[in-house]
Design a protein around this motif. Structure first.
Motif, short mmCIF file in Angstrom:
data_model
loop_
_atom_site.label_atom_id
_atom_site.label_comp_id
_atom_site.label_asym_id
_atom_site.label_seq_id
_atom_site.Cartn_x
_atom_site.Cartn_y
_atom_site.Cartn_z
N LEU A 163 0.83 -1.21 0.00
CA LEU A 163 0.00 0.00 0.00
C LEU A 163 0.86 1.26 0.00
N PHE A 164 1.85 1.32 0.89
CA PHE A 164 2.70 2.50 0.98
C PHE A 164 3.60 2.64 -0.25
N SER A 165 3.96 1.50 -0.85
CA SER A 165 4.77 1.56 -2.07
C SER A 165 3.98 2.21 -3.19
N SER A 166 2.69 1.88 -3.28
CA SER A 166 1.86 2.51 -4.31
C SER A 166 1.68 4.00 -4.05
N LEU A 167 1.76 4.40 -2.80
CA LEU A 167 1.64 5.82 -2.44
C LEU A 167 2.97 6.55 -2.51
N GLY A 168 4.08 5.80 -2.63
CA GLY A 168 5.40 6.40 -2.74
C GLY A 168 5.98 6.89 -1.43
N ILE A 169 5.59 6.30 -0.31
CA ILE A 169 6.09 6.78 0.99
C ILE A 169 6.91 5.71 1.71
N THR A 170 7.27 4.62 1.03
CA THR A 170 8.19 3.66 1.65
C THR A 170 9.57 4.30 1.78
N ASN A 171 10.35 3.79 2.71
CA ASN A 171 11.69 4.31 3.00
C ASN A 171 11.63 5.78 3.42
N THR A 172 10.59 6.12 4.16
CA THR A 172 10.46 7.45 4.76
C THR A 172 10.03 7.28 6.21
N TYR A 173 10.10 8.37 6.97
CA TYR A 173 9.63 8.33 8.35
C TYR A 173 8.14 8.00 8.42
N TRP A 174 7.38 8.46 7.42
CA TRP A 174 5.93 8.25 7.45
C TRP A 174 5.57 6.77 7.38
N SER A 175 6.39 5.97 6.71
CA SER A 175 6.05 4.55 6.56
C SER A 175 6.09 3.81 7.88
N VAL A 176 6.82 4.32 8.86
CA VAL A 176 6.84 3.72 10.20
C VAL A 176 5.90 4.45 11.15
N LEU A 177 5.78 5.76 10.97
CA LEU A 177 4.96 6.55 11.88
C LEU A 177 3.46 6.28 11.70
N ILE A 178 2.99 6.22 10.47
CA ILE A 178 1.55 6.10 10.23
C ILE A 178 0.97 4.82 10.85
N PRO A 179 1.57 3.63 10.64
CA PRO A 179 1.01 2.45 11.31
C PRO A 179 1.10 2.51 12.83
N SER A 180 2.03 3.30 13.35
CA SER A 180 2.18 3.41 14.81
C SER A 180 1.08 4.23 15.45
N LEU A 181 0.30 4.95 14.64
CA LEU A 181 -0.76 5.80 15.18
C LEU A 181 -2.02 5.01 15.53
N VAL A 182 -2.03 3.74 15.21
CA VAL A 182 -3.22 2.90 15.45
C VAL A 182 -2.91 1.94 16.59
N SER A 183 -3.77 1.95 17.59
CA SER A 183 -3.60 1.06 18.75
C SER A 183 -4.95 0.43 19.10
N PRO A 184 -5.28 -0.72 18.52
CA PRO A 184 -6.55 -1.37 18.86
C PRO A 184 -6.68 -1.69 20.35
N PHE A 185 -5.57 -2.14 20.95
CA PHE A 185 -5.61 -2.42 22.38
C PHE A 185 -5.89 -1.15 23.18
N GLY A 186 -5.24 -0.03 22.79
CA GLY A 186 -5.46 1.23 23.48
C GLY A 186 -6.90 1.70 23.34
N LEU A 187 -7.48 1.54 22.15
CA LEU A 187 -8.86 1.94 21.94
C LEU A 187 -9.80 1.12 22.83
N PHE A 188 -9.56 -0.19 22.88
CA PHE A 188 -10.41 -1.06 23.70
C PHE A 188 -10.28 -0.71 25.17
N LEU A 189 -9.05 -0.49 25.65
CA LEU A 189 -8.83 -0.13 27.05
C LEU A 189 -9.47 1.22 27.38
N ALA A 190 -9.32 2.20 26.48
CA ALA A 190 -9.91 3.51 26.71
C ALA A 190 -11.43 3.45 26.76
#
Length: 313
Positions: A163-190
């Protein structure tokens, strides 16, 4: 009062004391439940084994970070070597490969710090909405969240790469940061915590005073969610800091590596350059320090966040 009445009254008081005795004994037994010596010994032994399991690797890293490469293989792994070279080894780690390790550390702080804070905010906002609002599809959203908790991160790393390769954002900070913004466990706990810690009466009072929905969340709900917020931040920070698979798939530039991927890169060079064994060990020691500090600082909030929701009614 005649003699007969006095006798009857005495018998009633005696009977009352006899009836109260079993209740008192039951309460005493209830208070003493779980405090048998055998139970205490078993629980203590289990906790000691768990502590040893987690602390022995840390002890090994601390001890071997003080050794030379020769002592690393020529001496006992659980005791010091012939020379104490901790400072020299740390200097070597910080200066190796043109001083790339501090860059890896800053990358890890960026990924973990920004990712954990934003993921916690989004998780608390979504969890609050699920707990306090009724809307169509709410149960379906809960099912999706639980499904996200059960899916391991390694299972989605490759689809995210495409998905990120098609968007052209692989090998960038965004490719690691964007998936880190999702926390299913955190949502459930909250969500679970908000349902118990944020009273509906408090929100209704805020609405009567003219506070908007965003104001209710930021001014009334978030302060009540503080223990849960700290818990989610801690869990998410540690998860992102230790994440290896996602950066491995997304990143090709060494300057974008986090510490986990950088140390693995050093470990791969030990076959032809044995000095990288010591660099990897020293780097592992430095990588543990921020997590240890964070856990020690936040542990009281972490324990409160895990138990607070269970005692509120």
């Amino acid at each position: 009062m005649n003699t007969t009445d006095q006798t009857n009254a005495a018998e009633q008081r005696t009977s009352g004391r006899r009836k109260a005795t079993p209740v008192t004994g039951a309460r005493s037994r209830t208070r003493s439940a779980g405090r048998k010596p055998t139970t205490t010994i078993i629980v203590t032994a289990i906790l000691a084994l768990v502590a040893v399991y987690f602390l022995v690797p840390v002890y090994w890293v601390v001890i071997n970070a003080t050794k030379s490469t020769e002592d690393l293989f020529g001496t006992n792994g659980f005791w010091f070597g012939n020379d104490f070279l901790l400072i020299e080894n740390i200097r070597a780690v910080l200066s190796a490969n043109g001083g790339v390790f501090p860059r890896w550390a800053l990358n890890s702080v960026l990924y973990s710090g920004v990712g954990s804070v934003l993921a916690t905010y989004f998780a608390c906002a979504a969890g609050y909405a699920l707990a306090k609002y009724r809307f169509p599809g709410r149960r379906f959203v809960y099912v999706l969240v639980l499904g996200g908790v059960l899916v391991p991160g390694t299972a989605v790393a490759l689809p995210l790469f495409f998905l990120f390769s098609s968007l052209g954002i692989t090998n960038t900070y965004w490719s690691v940061l964007i998936p880190s913004l999702v926390s299913p466990f955190g949502l459930f706990l909250a969500s679970i915590y908000a349902s118990a810690a944020v009273p509906d009466d408090l929100l209704e009072a805020g609405r009567i005073d003219g506070v908007g929905e965003l104001g209710l969340f930021h001014r009334l709900a978030l302060p009540q969610l503080t223990p849960a917020i700290v818990t989610i931040v801690l869990f998410q920070f540690v998860a992102i800091w230790n994440n290896y698979m996602l950066p491995l798939v997304m990143l090709a530039d060494e300057k974008l590596y986090p510490i986990t991927l950088g140390l693995d890169n050093w470990q791969a060079q030990t076959d032809r350059l044995p000095e990288f064994y010591q660099l990897t060990t020293g780097g592992a020691l430095l990588s543990v320090i921020p997590l240890a500090i964070l856990i020690l600082v936040l542990q009281r909030f972490w324990r409160g966040g895990l138990t607070e929701g269970s005692i509120k009614g």
